[in-house]
Write a protein that holds these residues in place. Structure first.
Motif, PDB file in Angstrom:
ATOM      1  N   VAL A 186       0.841  -1.198   0.000  1.00 23.07           N
ATOM      2  CA  VAL A 186       0.000   0.000   0.000  1.00 23.07           C
ATOM      3  C   VAL A 186       0.880   1.253   0.000  1.00 23.07           C
ATOM      4  O   VAL A 186       0.589   2.222  -0.711  1.00 23.07           O
ATOM      5  N   ALA A 187       1.965   1.236   0.756  1.00 26.56           N
ATOM      6  CA  ALA A 187       2.881   2.379   0.776  1.00 26.56           C
ATOM      7  C   ALA A 187       3.489   2.597  -0.608  1.00 26.56           C
ATOM      8  O   ALA A 187       3.563   3.741  -1.082  1.00 26.56           O
ATOM      9  N   ALA A 188       3.908   1.521  -1.269  1.00 25.99           N
ATOM     10  CA  ALA A 188       4.486   1.647  -2.612  1.00 25.99           C
ATOM     11  C   ALA A 188       3.466   2.201  -3.595  1.00 25.99           C
ATOM     12  O   ALA A 188       3.789   3.065  -4.431  1.00 25.99           O
ATOM     13  N   THR A 189       2.228   1.744  -3.511  1.00 21.13           N
ATOM     14  CA  THR A 189       1.169   2.230  -4.404  1.00 21.13           C
ATOM     15  C   THR A 189       0.875   3.704  -4.152  1.00 21.13           C
ATOM     16  O   THR A 189       0.769   4.500  -5.098  1.00 21.13           O
ATOM     17  N   ALA A 190       0.761   4.081  -2.884  1.00 23.45           N
ATOM     18  CA  ALA A 190       0.502   5.491  -2.553  1.00 23.45           C
ATOM     19  C   ALA A 190       1.647   6.378  -3.020  1.00 23.45           C
ATOM     20  O   ALA A 190       1.409   7.472  -3.559  1.00 23.45           O
ATOM     21  N   ASN A 191       2.872   5.928  -2.850  1.00 20.51           N
ATOM     22  CA  ASN A 191       4.026   6.717  -3.295  1.00 20.51           C
ATOM     23  C   ASN A 191       4.043   6.859  -4.813  1.00 20.51           C
ATOM     24  O   ASN A 191       4.392   7.920  -5.340  1.00 20.51           O
ATOM     25  N   HIS A 192       3.643   5.816  -5.520  1.00 20.86           N
ATOM     26  CA  HIS A 192       3.578   5.903  -6.979  1.00 20.86           C
ATOM     27  C   HIS A 192       2.510   6.908  -7.411  1.00 20.86           C
ATOM     28  O   HIS A 192       2.744   7.735  -8.303  1.00 20.86           O
ATOM     29  N   ILE A 193       1.349   6.849  -6.784  1.00 16.02           N
ATOM     30  CA  ILE A 193       0.269   7.790  -7.103  1.00 16.02           C
ATOM     31  C   ILE A 193       0.732   9.221  -6.845  1.00 16.02           C
ATOM     32  O   ILE A 193       0.497  10.125  -7.658  1.00 16.02           O
ATOM     33  N   HIS A 194       1.428   9.448  -5.727  1.00 15.24           N
ATOM     34  CA  HIS A 194       1.938  10.790  -5.430  1.00 15.24           C
ATOM     35  C   HIS A 194       2.933  11.253  -6.479  1.00 15.24           C
ATOM     36  O   HIS A 194       2.940  12.431  -6.867  1.00 15.24           O
ATOM     37  N   VAL A 211       2.992  10.396  -9.648  1.00 14.93           N
ATOM     38  CA  VAL A 211       2.240  10.722 -10.865  1.00 14.93           C
ATOM     39  C   VAL A 211       1.564  12.086 -10.718  1.00 14.93           C
ATOM     40  O   VAL A 211       1.624  12.921 -11.621  1.00 14.93           O
ATOM     41  N   ILE A 212       0.951  12.325  -9.572  1.00 11.13           N
ATOM     42  CA  ILE A 212       0.293  13.614  -9.336  1.00 11.13           C
ATOM     43  C   ILE A 212       1.321  14.743  -9.360  1.00 11.13           C
ATOM     44  O   ILE A 212       1.073  15.809  -9.932  1.00 11.13           O
ATOM     45  N   ARG A 213       2.497  14.519  -8.766  1.00 14.68           N
ATOM     46  CA  ARG A 213       3.557  15.522  -8.772  1.00 14.68           C
ATOM     47  C   ARG A 213       3.950  15.870 -10.211  1.00 14.68           C
ATOM     48  O   ARG A 213       4.118  17.035 -10.555  1.00 14.68           O
ATOM     49  N   THR A 214       4.053  14.849 -11.070  1.00 15.30           N
ATOM     50  CA  THR A 214       4.394  15.073 -12.473  1.00 15.30           C
ATOM     51  C   THR A 214       3.292  15.855 -13.183  1.00 15.30           C
ATOM     52  O   THR A 214       3.570  16.784 -13.943  1.00 15.30           O
ATOM     53  N   LEU A 215       2.045  15.494 -12.932  1.00 13.24           N
ATOM     54  CA  LEU A 215       0.926  16.199 -13.568  1.00 13.24           C
ATOM     55  C   LEU A 215       0.870  17.660 -13.153  1.00 13.24           C
ATOM     56  O   LEU A 215       0.545  18.536 -13.960  1.00 13.24           O
TER      57      LEU A 215
END
Length: 69
Positions: A30-38, A40-44
């Motif tokens: 879950v931590a890895a998934t949340a960090n990946h989502i963050h 992607v959002i940072r890039t957007l």
């Protein structure tokens, strides 16, 4: 948005706080998934859309704008 990554321990604490206790073996995933989502959002957020209107105002040429699906 900060660049500090969420840890498995923080995931466990936040999940429990939200009333969603997770099995111990899920915290890391879950931590890895949340960090990946963050990330992607940072890039957007870094994208410059300039004068591009929001998608809700975009009408394809030749299409009529109505609420029917």
């Amino acid at each position: 948005m900060t660049s500090v990554e969420l840890t498995a321990g923080e995931v466990a604490r936040w999940a429990l706080h939200a009333g969603l206790p997770l099995p111990d073996e899920r915290h890391t995933d879950v931590a890895a998934t949340a960090n990946h989502i963050h990330s992607v959002i940072r890039t957007l957020r870094e994208l410059d859309f300039g004068e591009t209107p929001p998608a809700a105002t975009y009408i394809v040429e030749g299409e009529t704008a109505n609420g029917a699906l």
